[in-house]
Design an enzyme around this catalytic site. Sequence first.
Site, short mmCIF file in Angstrom:
data_model
loop_
_atom_site.label_atom_id
_atom_site.label_comp_id
_atom_site.label_asym_id
_atom_site.label_seq_id
_atom_site.Cartn_x
_atom_site.Cartn_y
_atom_site.Cartn_z
N TYR A 56 0.86 -1.19 0.00
CA TYR A 56 0.00 0.00 0.00
C TYR A 56 0.89 1.24 0.00
O TYR A 56 1.52 1.57 1.01
CB TYR A 56 -0.90 0.02 1.23
CG TYR A 56 -1.97 -1.04 1.29
CD1 TYR A 56 -2.32 -1.78 0.17
CD2 TYR A 56 -2.63 -1.31 2.49
CE1 TYR A 56 -3.32 -2.76 0.24
CE2 TYR A 56 -3.63 -2.28 2.56
CZ TYR A 56 -3.96 -3.00 1.43
OH TYR A 56 -4.94 -3.96 1.52
N LEU A 206 -18.48 -1.72 2.57
CA LEU A 206 -19.20 -0.62 1.92
C LEU A 206 -18.96 -0.62 0.42
O LEU A 206 -19.25 0.36 -0.27
CB LEU A 206 -18.79 0.73 2.52
CG LEU A 206 -19.12 0.92 4.00
CD1 LEU A 206 -18.71 2.30 4.48
CD2 LEU A 206 -20.61 0.69 4.27
N ARG A 208 -16.36 -0.33 -1.43
CA ARG A 208 -15.47 0.74 -1.88
C ARG A 208 -16.20 2.08 -2.06
O ARG A 208 -15.83 2.88 -2.90
CB ARG A 208 -14.77 0.33 -3.17
CG ARG A 208 -13.93 -0.92 -2.97
CD ARG A 208 -13.38 -1.47 -4.27
NE ARG A 208 -12.62 -2.67 -3.99
CZ ARG A 208 -13.14 -3.88 -3.84
NH1 ARG A 208 -14.46 -4.03 -3.95
NH2 ARG A 208 -12.41 -4.92 -3.56
N GLY A 209 -17.22 2.27 -1.28
CA GLY A 209 -17.95 3.54 -1.30
C GLY A 209 -19.33 3.44 -1.90
O GLY A 209 -20.18 4.32 -1.66
N SER A 212 -21.81 3.41 0.77
CA SER A 212 -21.61 4.44 1.79
C SER A 212 -22.80 5.38 1.88
O SER A 212 -23.00 6.05 2.90
CB SER A 212 -20.35 5.25 1.48
OG SER A 212 -20.56 6.06 0.32
#
Length: 340
Positions: A56, A206, A208-209, A212
Amino acid sequence: MITRLLGTTGPRVSVLGLGCMGMSDLYGPADEAESVATIHAALDAGITLLDTGDFYGMGHNELLIHEALRGGRREQAVISVKFGALRDPDGGWAGNDGRPAAVKNFLAYTLRRLRTDYVDIYRPARIDPNVPIEDTIGAIADMVKAGHVRHIGLSEASADTIRRAAAVHPISDLQIEYSLLSRGIEDEILPTCRELGIGVTAYGVLSRGLLSGHWSKDRAYAQGDFRSFSPRFNGDNLDRNLSLVEALRAIAEARGVTVAQIAVAWALSRGQDIVPLVGARRRDRLAEALGALELKLTAEDLVQIERAIPAGAAAGERYATPMMAELDSERGRSGEVGAV
């Protein structure tokens, strides 16, 4: 903070974990000071599980976590590290390396970046098809004996691979995508984990949004945001997936909570052996996710939620085709790699 045991042999951790990837990579630029503040807020709230990967930001995320844990906070955290994904200088992907010598090399660099003597959970990010999983797990087991690793985990592994790995050394948990939009593990992988006493750390709760409640069709993608080429975020797929979110929003609003909170609460409801990871990059998003801990879903709530988003309702695969091909967890599902 409520806690759960990661499998029968793993550590006891907070019921929610903090996924730190987006603080360094793949979702566009992040504010480093806010990232550290978010980790501090998570620790202060009782979150103990911090999830990272040595790739990362090509080590940046581990350095960030070290910075956040300065001042004696290392013992507050259970650090889970993924290794083996290869990157090039431009940030591209170059396969996976699970060779025993590489395992020990990756770990040496991780320990230096984290400035710690041990990693709580160490796991291959993807299964290297060129190396028997027994060899990879055996190398990590050597590091357990040496005191550099406390527990061994897996990520995106098939049921067969999980069994083979567990025959070499106890496995604490499987990290794998699991959400209302990604439920493939329920067929074979989750039952195998439960049979073997292996916990699940669920990432992507979620999506990746998408789940959300904050995503919109017109949202612009920042440079470096891999969602710009993710199938679920493009074209007609995005329209279909956002319509599912709106159906979920109606249920959330009736309960006086947010879409994100009801999606996290659903993941929490799937079993005491499941620990969802929330990828909050900011304190406000973290606070919203923590609100899910106050939400107790009733049987009727669950019926409504699954009526709004039935299993298999998501449009598009969860990764682009080349990345799907690297998922050992997808092999053999519905007869082909990449089936959703």
